[in-house]
Design an enzyme around this catalytic site. Structure first.
Site, PDB file in Angstrom:
ATOM      1  CE1 TYR A 166      -4.003   1.679   0.397  1.00  0.00           C
ATOM      2  CE2 TYR A 166      -2.904   3.063   1.467  1.00  0.00           C
ATOM      3  CZ  TYR A 166      -3.870   3.002   1.353  1.00  0.00           C
ATOM      4  OH  TYR A 166      -4.780   4.316   1.180  1.00  0.00           O
ATOM      5  CB  THR A 201     -14.466   5.644   3.891  1.00  0.00           C
ATOM      6  OG1 THR A 201     -13.277   4.564   4.052  1.00  0.00           O
ATOM      7  CG2 THR A 201     -14.049   7.059   4.123  1.00  0.00           C
TER       8      THR A 201
HETATM    9  P1  NAI Z   1     -13.846   2.649  -0.077  1.00  0.00           P
HETATM   10  O1  NAI Z   1     -14.007   1.785   0.377  1.00  0.00           O
HETATM   11  O2  NAI Z   1     -14.977   3.598   0.896  1.00  0.00           O
HETATM   12  O3  NAI Z   1     -14.220   3.107  -1.760  1.00  0.00           O
HETATM   13  C1  NAI Z   1     -13.641   2.237  -2.523  1.00  0.00           C
HETATM   14  C2  NAI Z   1     -14.198   2.174  -3.826  1.00  0.00           C
HETATM   15  O4  NAI Z   1     -13.137   1.776  -4.615  1.00  0.00           O
HETATM   16  C3  NAI Z   1     -15.130   1.331  -3.457  1.00  0.00           C
HETATM   17  O5  NAI Z   1     -16.257   1.809  -3.797  1.00  0.00           O
HETATM   18  C4  NAI Z   1     -14.418   0.205  -4.164  1.00  0.00           C
HETATM   19  O6  NAI Z   1     -15.660  -0.998  -5.116  1.00  0.00           O
HETATM   20  C5  NAI Z   1     -13.949   0.824  -5.137  1.00  0.00           C
HETATM   21  N1  NAI Z   1     -12.870   0.266  -6.004  1.00  0.00           N
HETATM   22  C6  NAI Z   1     -12.124  -0.561  -5.540  1.00  0.00           C
HETATM   23  N2  NAI Z   1     -11.664  -1.522  -5.806  1.00  0.00           N
HETATM   24  C7  NAI Z   1     -12.350  -0.859  -7.479  1.00  0.00           C
HETATM   25  C8  NAI Z   1     -11.310  -0.968  -8.867  1.00  0.00           C
HETATM   26  N3  NAI Z   1     -10.666  -1.976  -9.199  1.00  0.00           N
HETATM   27  N4  NAI Z   1     -12.417  -0.629  -9.541  1.00  0.00           N
HETATM   28  C9  NAI Z   1     -12.809   0.203  -9.405  1.00  0.00           C
HETATM   29  N5  NAI Z   1     -13.341   0.878  -8.661  1.00  0.00           N
HETATM   30  C10 NAI Z   1     -12.992   0.029  -7.641  1.00  0.00           C
HETATM   31  O7  NAI Z   1     -12.524   3.522   0.863  1.00  0.00           O
HETATM   32  P2  NAI Z   1     -12.252   5.291   1.091  1.00  0.00           P
HETATM   33  O8  NAI Z   1     -11.814   5.505   2.231  1.00  0.00           O
HETATM   34  O9  NAI Z   1     -13.400   5.725   0.101  1.00  0.00           O
HETATM   35  O10 NAI Z   1     -10.600   5.204  -0.554  1.00  0.00           O
HETATM   36  C11 NAI Z   1     -10.756   6.281  -1.453  1.00  0.00           C
HETATM   37  C12 NAI Z   1      -9.803   6.581  -1.648  1.00  0.00           C
HETATM   38  O11 NAI Z   1      -8.554   6.762  -0.090  1.00  0.00           O
HETATM   39  C13 NAI Z   1      -8.658   5.125  -1.649  1.00  0.00           C
HETATM   40  O12 NAI Z   1      -7.786   5.104  -2.888  1.00  0.00           O
HETATM   41  C14 NAI Z   1      -7.674   4.928  -0.350  1.00  0.00           C
HETATM   42  O13 NAI Z   1      -6.691   4.231  -0.518  1.00  0.00           O
HETATM   43  C15 NAI Z   1      -7.472   6.474   0.327  1.00  0.00           C
HETATM   44  N6  NAI Z   1      -7.697   6.595   1.888  1.00  0.00           N
HETATM   45  C16 NAI Z   1      -8.026   6.909   2.433  1.00  0.00           C
HETATM   46  C17 NAI Z   1      -8.243   6.493   3.780  1.00  0.00           C
HETATM   47  C18 NAI Z   1      -9.367   6.714   4.820  1.00  0.00           C
HETATM   48  O14 NAI Z   1      -9.355   6.599   5.583  1.00  0.00           O
HETATM   49  N7  NAI Z   1     -10.346   6.423   4.493  1.00  0.00           N
HETATM   50  C19 NAI Z   1      -6.627   7.570   3.799  1.00  0.00           C
HETATM   51  C20 NAI Z   1      -6.032   7.569   2.676  1.00  0.00           C
HETATM   52  C21 NAI Z   1      -6.327   7.270   1.685  1.00  0.00           C
END
Ligand code: NAI
Length: 262
Positions: A166, A201
């Site tokens: 990651y 989230t």
């Molecule tokens: P989340 O799990 O709610 O949203 C991620 C979304 O990406 C999900 O709806 C999932 O179905 C979709 N997804 C996963 N793999 C995919 C693929 N191969 N093709 C299309 N869609 C795909 O998570 P969140 O927290 O909203 O994450 C969003 C971004 O933020 C990610 O890149 C995560 O790494 C980043 N992030 C999140 C943090 C947190 O604390 N929640 C902190 C730092 C970064």
């Protein structure tokens, strides 16, 4: 789906088409909704068809313009189809938020990392951003330019144990954002990234439900609380707007002070 009121300045993105990946929930949904409430036509993209369709419907139910498309960002052909669908639905592409991502799910010793885990994390969290950008740029050029925002992380800037794949992918997103910002400046496409800290989230929810883990996470945040996805959305909208006209290749921390404390 938990919805927090976003104060709308009305039509900041009127006439713009925005594409958001990972938009079925979390940060992606909050940002897609914010773009739509500020006047953009928004394509929500996610690999989870049922959830992303429901997310787009919930935005339409608020009277804003949104549609949904299924995508696997780890597959370049799928990303091309996503962009083609966006242009076919809304007539162009001006803004892209490349946000889809998966957690590492490891947290153990380095030897515990499997090659499969490494490849999956790099494919989705790093190559997925590149594939999206590569598919988006021709459509943006056809519109005379645009703005791209990628989702990095505090893990684009710092490392934590047990997260090698990651951390590497998110450091890569920071590098890709800087390199692409230079490569695309002549095309009138600004490229920037956000670096979220800890957000409430679906990705982080399982960890936050464990009281000791929530307390440990909160203790690392100078602002003293986990963030709400809408707080990332505001930064993304700023970077995508003309207000950020002099910003390219920036990695904007939205982390309650986690990184500066380190
Ligand atoms: P989340 O799990 O709610 O949203 C991620 C979304 O990406 C999900 O709806 C999932 O179905 C979709 N997804 C996963 N793999 C995919 C693929 N191969 N093709 C299309 N869609 C795909 O998570 P969140 O927290 O909203 O994450 C969003 C971004 O933020 C990610 O890149 C995560 O790494 C980043 N992030 C999140 C943090 C947190 O604390 N929640 C902190 C730092 C970064």
């Amino acid at each position: 789906m938990r919805v927090v009121k976003i104060s709308s300045s009305g039509e900041r993105f009127a006439g713009k088409v925005a594409l958001v990946t990972g938009a079925a929930g979390g940060i992606g949904f909050a940002t897609a909704r914010a773009f739509a409430l500020e006047g953009a036509k928004v394509m929500l993209a996610d690999r989870d068809t049922a959830r992303v369709q429901a997310a787009a419907q919930s935005i339409r139910d608020e009277g804003a313009e949104a549609a949904a498309v299924t995508v696997d960002v780890a597959d370049f052909a799928s990303c091309q189809a996503m962009v083609a669908q966006t242009v076919a639905s809304f007539g162009g592409l001006h803004i892209a938020f490349n946000n889809a991502g998966i957690p590492s799910g490891i947290g153990g010793a380095f030897e515990d990392f499997t090659v499969e885990n490494w490849q999956r994390l790099i494919n989705v969290n790093l190559s997925g951003v590149f594939y999206c950008m590569k598919a988006e740029v021709p459509a943006m050029k056809a519109c005379g330019g645009g703005a791209i925002v990628n989702t990095g992380s505090i893990c684009s800037l710092i490392a934590t144990a047990g997260q090698a794949s990651y951390i590497t992918a998110k450091h890569g997103v920071a590098g890709l954002t800087k390199a692409a910002a230079l490569d695309l400046v002549g095309a009138g496409i600004r490229v920037n990234a956000v670096a979220p800290g800890f957000f409430n989230t679906p990705m982080l929810a399982p960890a936050l439900e464990i009281p000791e883990v929530r307390a440990d996470i909160t203790s690392k945040i100078p602002l003293g609380r986990v963030g709400n996805p809408e707080e990332v959305a505001r930064a993304v909208l700023f970077l995508a707007s003309d207000e950020a006209s002099y910003m390219i290749g920036a990695l904007v921390s939205v982390d309650g002070g986690v990184v500066i404390q380190r």
